[in-house]
Design a protein around this motif. Structure first.
Motif, short mmCIF file in Angstrom:
data_model
loop_
_atom_site.label_atom_id
_atom_site.label_comp_id
_atom_site.label_asym_id
_atom_site.label_seq_id
_atom_site.Cartn_x
_atom_site.Cartn_y
_atom_site.Cartn_z
N TYR A 1 -34.99 -101.64 -27.68
CA TYR A 1 -34.87 -100.28 -27.14
C TYR A 1 -33.40 -99.88 -27.15
CZ TYR A 1 -32.71 -101.80 -22.78
OH TYR A 1 -31.83 -102.31 -21.87
N VAL A 2 -33.15 -98.58 -27.11
CA VAL A 2 -31.80 -98.07 -26.96
C VAL A 2 -31.88 -96.77 -26.17
CG1 VAL A 2 -31.83 -96.77 -29.13
CG2 VAL A 2 -29.63 -97.53 -28.17
N ILE A 3 -30.84 -96.51 -25.36
CA ILE A 3 -30.81 -95.30 -24.51
C ILE A 3 -29.59 -94.47 -24.89
CG2 ILE A 3 -30.74 -94.42 -22.15
CD1 ILE A 3 -31.80 -97.16 -21.23
N TRP A 4 -29.83 -93.36 -25.58
CA TRP A 4 -28.76 -92.42 -25.94
C TRP A 4 -28.65 -91.33 -24.88
CZ3 TRP A 4 -29.07 -87.15 -26.77
CH2 TRP A 4 -27.95 -86.52 -27.35
N ASP A 5 -27.43 -90.82 -24.67
CA ASP A 5 -27.25 -89.68 -23.77
C ASP A 5 -26.07 -88.86 -24.26
OD1 ASP A 5 -24.72 -90.08 -21.77
OD2 ASP A 5 -25.52 -92.00 -22.45
N ASN A 6 -25.94 -87.65 -23.73
CA ASN A 6 -24.84 -86.77 -24.14
C ASN A 6 -23.93 -86.41 -22.98
OD1 ASN A 6 -26.51 -85.08 -22.72
ND2 ASN A 6 -26.73 -83.53 -24.34
N PHE A 7 -23.94 -87.25 -21.93
CA PHE A 7 -23.06 -86.93 -20.79
C PHE A 7 -22.36 -88.17 -20.24
CE2 PHE A 7 -27.40 -87.42 -19.36
CZ PHE A 7 -27.35 -88.17 -18.20
N GLY A 8 -22.21 -89.19 -21.07
CA GLY A 8 -21.29 -90.28 -20.74
C GLY A 8 -21.80 -91.36 -19.84
N LEU A 9 -23.08 -91.72 -19.91
CA LEU A 9 -23.56 -92.85 -19.13
C LEU A 9 -22.89 -94.14 -19.61
CD1 LEU A 9 -27.42 -92.14 -18.87
CD2 LEU A 9 -25.68 -91.83 -17.09
N LYS A 10 -22.65 -95.04 -18.70
CA LYS A 10 -21.99 -96.30 -19.03
C LYS A 10 -22.91 -97.19 -19.86
CE LYS A 10 -19.70 -100.28 -16.89
NZ LYS A 10 -19.34 -100.95 -15.60
N LYS A 11 -22.36 -97.80 -20.90
CA LYS A 11 -23.14 -98.72 -21.73
C LYS A 11 -23.36 -100.03 -20.99
CE LYS A 11 -22.86 -101.42 -26.06
NZ LYS A 11 -24.27 -101.30 -26.41
N LEU A 12 -24.61 -100.45 -20.92
CA LEU A 12 -24.95 -101.72 -20.28
C LEU A 12 -26.15 -102.31 -21.02
CD1 LEU A 12 -24.61 -103.81 -18.03
CD2 LEU A 12 -26.14 -102.43 -16.61
N ASP A 13 -25.94 -103.38 -21.73
CA ASP A 13 -27.02 -104.01 -22.48
C ASP A 13 -27.80 -104.95 -21.57
OD1 ASP A 13 -26.13 -102.68 -24.68
OD2 ASP A 13 -25.07 -104.39 -25.57
N LYS A 14 -29.13 -104.84 -21.64
CA LYS A 14 -29.96 -105.60 -20.72
C LYS A 14 -31.35 -105.77 -21.33
CE LYS A 14 -31.54 -105.36 -15.86
NZ LYS A 14 -30.79 -106.51 -15.34
N ASP A 15 -31.86 -106.98 -21.33
CA ASP A 15 -33.22 -107.23 -21.79
C ASP A 15 -34.19 -106.98 -20.64
OD1 ASP A 15 -32.04 -108.02 -24.13
OD2 ASP A 15 -32.27 -110.17 -23.77
#
Length: 685
Positions: free
Chosen positions: A495-509
């Motif tokens: 899965y991947v979560i894209w956004d257009n307002f600057g959410l912090k990247k955090l990889d998690k299973d």
């Protein structure tokens, strides 16, 4: 004496040897190898015997019938048919044949054209006809007992009782037989390890969620009281206009093919997806199925509940959700003003979604019957590029924030198709005999990747905060084994979560049932009991899954203690299509009559006085009627208000045009508001 011994030997052979022979045949079909089927008898003698005893018990029912031979052979044939069905199904998907497949017959028929040729269907019809003729002939010719004395009945009862006791004893004393007492995580492996007959029988018996041992109002309240509900109303403090649009897209049979150890590609088939994973939050997603069973992943993502807490191989969409509402991401977001939409480029009735989505709280459902510009791939599935404008349309349809759930189909199996010409991406390293399938699949998901890029470009141009979640529902049915994957897990996609307002990247299973609450948490939304449960509980704690199961049971089968005994979720008034099909005017032309309106597709039909009129769609705003229209002067004019006040259904309103959307099986999905003759140009003429 000699006659009695011969008769006894006949019964021993029939009721002892036949179950063993049937079990060998069924396991050989399941394993696609006679040697493997026989090998199972020696490698797992206890489990083999248990499976054979189940067959023996069903065959022994024949002892109580006058037409014993006919009933015996009928039961044996049924088991053989189950074995053959499993053999055939395993050629098209990874998940074996189970009792739930009987509830999926309509769904199976609707997709059969993607898997079966005309010759295949003809052969099946001929085989069914021959079998039917043989069974009728057997019924007429098989011997019949004219008398059943008490001694025979007693012996029959004792035989059945003995087999039943043997099954109970083995179930309670054998650790290997007890293995299926709890749900297993890999259905395919369970069938292989424990036998088809055992697992199939278990799928008949095991349905729903079993009641937890300590289920009570006290135990449920104890779970609920662990949750901090101070955040419950935080998201209500702001209007939904301040909240981001949330889009989740379930990508059919989609996964990152870079996880295949041996596959090589002439160029990156997923450049967009790989770039997203590098720059935005992403991870592995544990899903409940492999090769098929899309809606079980869908169920987990939309409800936050575990499919494996239900019965073996159960599809909640085909059981409890057909008649019961549920907490879901839609219902949780509705409490803070969101509108929920689904966009799916396949037919609306697939898996009964047009019914289930009412119970999950969707406001609109746009299936392929409400789309124009459909194009099909070589396998007959609609290309996913049509999803982009339809998703954007849902966002434009409301003033506030939207939740849109997209379901794609382009990369659906089967993959053994005749590829036309040279493909843009060359694939090497596939297993022998699978080169064509992998080439087709990889080039299909490359087009899906391009669709994702187009959608993100459209979303970037909008002046609205947006979160886009992309995930695969399960691995494709490409005969993939765990040792071929870098992550060694057939039940993981990405899965991947894209956004257009600057959410912090955090990889998690995570698991599919944790995904929506995780996404809502990133958006600062904490509505819903199941949502807060996943957001606040330790996913690694010993009680995490058992307490979740208690909450699930409490809602669907218990007393709803967690909700103070109230049904908090009501069925939504689901509108088919983002915008309803509407009629505006009808006038005469050279070909008949031209209808002006909105939302016409190839699945639109125009009715007048309850009769379907011949015609065709010209474009989304115009429909050509080629039939004659019979105006009933005697009936005259009836206002819609009068019809409503007197309980007259739209179809019975005289001299009224109605636009209906019907699927390929002529099932009416929706009907627009009637347009009276008196309000058209025809009346003025």
């Amino acid at each position: 004496m000699h006659y009695n011994l011969k008769k006894a030997f006949t019964y021993i052979f029939r009721y002892l040897m036949m179950p063993v022979l049937l079990e060998i045949i069924i396991e050989s079909l399941s394993r696609k190898s006679l040697i493997s089927g026989i090998g199972y008898m020696f490698s797992s003698p206890v489990l083999f015997s248990f499976n054979a005893l189940i067959i023996m018990l069903t065959l022994s029912v024949a002892l109580f019938f006058k037409r014993e031979i006919f009933v015996f052979i009928t039961v044996a044939v049924v088991w053989l048919c189950f074995g053959v069905a499993n053999f055939v199904i395993l050629h098209f998907r990874v998940t074996p044949f189970s009792a739930v497949d009987f509830t999926m017959i309509n769904t199976a028929i609707s997709v059969s054209g993607h898997y079966l040729t005309v010759l295949n269907v003809l052969m099946m019809v001929v085989a069914a006809g021959v079998l039917g003729f043989a069974m009728v002939s057997l019924y007429r010719r098989a011997p019949k007992h004219h008398k059943r004395n008490h001694k025979h009945i007693v012996v029959s009862v004792m035989a059945v009782a003995s087999i039943s006791l043997a099954l109970v004893f083995m179930k309670s004393s054998s650790g290997s037989v007890q293995a299926l007492a709890t749900n297993y995580t890999n259905i395919s492996e369970a069938y292989e390890n424990y036998g088809f007959v055992y697992c199939f029988t278990n799928s008949i018996i095991d349905t729903g969620i079993s009641e937890p041992d300590d289920y009570s109002e006290k135990s449920v309240k104890k779970i609920v009281n662990k949750l901090d509900d101070s955040s419950k109303n935080q998201s209500k403090s702001k209007n939904s206009d301040d909240k981001p649009n949330i889009i989740m897209i379930q990508l059919e049979s989609f996964f990152d093919v870079d996880y295949m150890k041996n596959l090589k590609f002439s160029k990156d088939p997923l450049p967009v997806f790989h770039k997203l994973c590098k720059n935005y939050s992403s991870g592995l997603l544990k899903v409940p199925t492999v090769g098929a069973g899309t809606v079980n992943t869908e169920f987990e993502v939309l409800t936050g509940m575990r499919q494996r807490d239900f019965g073996v191989c159960e599809y909640p969409y085909k059981t409890v959700l057909k008649s019961t509402t549920s907490e879901s991401v839609c219902n949780d977001l509705a409490s803070i003003g969101y509108k929920s939409h689904c966009v799916h480029n396949n037919n609306a009735t697939f898996y009964g979604r047009n019914t289930v989505f009412k119970n999950l709280g969707f406001d609109t459902f746009t299936s392929m019957e409400y789309m124009n510009g459909l194009k099909e791939n070589l396998n007959g599935w609609v290309n996913d590029d049509v999803m982009v404008p339809q998703i954007i349309k849902t966002l434009d349809s409301t003033q506030g924030s939207d939740f849109t759930f997209g379901i794609t189909v382009q990369s659906h199996g089967k993959y053994d198709v005749d590829i036309e010409g040279e493909q843009p991406i060359k694939v090497t390293g596939a297993k022998e005999g699978m080169e064509n399938q992998y080439t087709y699949y990889v080039n299909q998901i490359a087009q899906v990747d391009n669709m994702i890029g187009n959608l993100i470009n459209r979303l970037r141009k909008r002046n609205e905060k947006t979160i886009l979640v992309l995930y695969g529902d399960h691995l494709p049915s490409l005969d993939i084994s765990a040792d071929e994957l870098k992550n060694s897990d057939l039940y993981q996609t990405q899965y991947v979560i894209w956004d257009n307002f600057g959410l912090k990247k955090l990889d998690k299973d995570m698991a599919a049932y944790q995904l929506y609450s995780y996404v809502l948490g990133k958006a600062g939304i904490h509505e819903g009991l199941i949502t807060r449960y996943h957001q606040q509980m330790d996913w690694n704690s010993n009680s995490y899954l058992s307490d979740l199961k208690t909450l699930e049971y409490d809602w669907f089968y218990g007393e709803k203690y967690a909700y103070n005994g109230q049904n908090e979720f009501v069925q939504s008034n689901l509108q088919m299509g983002t915008y309803p099909v509407t009629l505006e005017d009808v006038r005469k032309n050279k070909k008949g009559y031209i209808v002006k309106g909105k939302g016409f597709t190839d699945y639109t039909k125009i009715y007048f006085n309850g009769k379907s009129l011949e015609g065709y769609k010209i474009d989304a705003a115009h429909y050509q009627i080629t039939d004659e229209i019979d105006y009933d002067a005697d009936e005259g004019y009836m206002s819609l208000q009068y019809a409503k006040e007197n309980g007259i259904v739209d179809e019975d309103i005289p001299n009224a045009f109605i636009a209906k959307v019907e699927d390929k099986d002529n099932v009416c999905l929706s009907a627009g508001k009637p347009l009276l003759w008196n309000f058209t140009t025809l009346y003025l003429d």
